[in-house]
Design a protein around this motif. Sequence first.
Motif, mmCIF file in Angstrom:
data_model
loop_
_atom_site.group_PDB
_atom_site.id
_atom_site.type_symbol
_atom_site.label_atom_id
_atom_site.label_comp_id
_atom_site.label_asym_id
_atom_site.label_seq_id
_atom_site.Cartn_x
_atom_site.Cartn_y
_atom_site.Cartn_z
ATOM 1 N N GLU A 1 0.841 -1.202 0.000
ATOM 2 C CA GLU A 1 0.000 0.000 0.000
ATOM 3 C C GLU A 1 0.876 1.252 0.000
ATOM 4 O OE1 GLU A 1 -4.242 1.106 1.891
ATOM 5 O OE2 GLU A 1 -2.710 0.556 3.375
ATOM 6 N N LYS A 2 1.936 1.253 0.813
ATOM 7 C CA LYS A 2 2.869 2.390 0.825
ATOM 8 C C LYS A 2 3.536 2.531 -0.542
ATOM 9 C CE LYS A 2 4.097 1.772 5.659
ATOM 10 N NZ LYS A 2 5.172 1.230 6.506
ATOM 11 N N GLN B 1 2.301 1.793 -3.391
ATOM 12 C CA GLN B 1 1.326 2.376 -4.308
ATOM 13 C C GLN B 1 1.218 3.890 -4.118
ATOM 14 O OE1 GLN B 1 -2.098 -0.095 -3.293
ATOM 15 N NE2 GLN B 1 -1.863 -1.244 -5.206
ATOM 16 N N ASN B 2 1.518 4.357 -2.942
ATOM 17 C CA ASN B 2 1.400 5.789 -2.623
ATOM 18 C C ASN B 2 2.737 6.516 -2.687
ATOM 19 O OD1 ASN B 2 -1.451 5.808 -2.123
ATOM 20 N ND2 ASN B 2 -1.034 4.697 -0.238
#
Length: 125
Positions: free
Chosen positions: A114-115, A117-118
Motif C-alpha cells: 500500500e505504501k 502504491q502511494n
Amino acid sequence: MMSEVLNVNGQKILKHLVKNVLPNAKIVKPLGEVRNTTTYKKVHEDLGLPYRGKTYGISLESHGLRNMSEWAFDNGLPAIGGLITNEDRTENFLGEGYLKLLERYRSTWVDEIEKAQNTDWSPYL
C-alpha cells in the motif's frame, strides 16, 4: 553503516515492478493479501535473465533483487519486492528473504505494498 546504492540490475527490477506490476496490484485488506503480483520466474522471463540458483527467488536475488530491497530499506522506501511471489500460492508464497525484510521494516506485506502504491517512484527510475 553505509547506505546501499541502487545498481543497474536493482534498478532494472525496480523499474519493471513500478511500471508493470504495481499499477495492477490489488490489496485485499480483509484477507491480508495482495493480488495480481508477479512471480520470481515471470520476472526472469520478462527481463530475459538466466536462471542461476536453487530457486528462482535465489536466482533473482543475485540478479539485483537483494540490491533493490536493501537500497529501498536503507532509503526509507517501501518493501516493493513483495510484488514478487512464489508460483504456488501456499503459505510460503512470499520469499524467505522478503519475510526477513518485513521483520526489519516491522511492517506487513499489505502495508508495504500500500505504501509502495502511494510512493512517487519516478525519481528512482
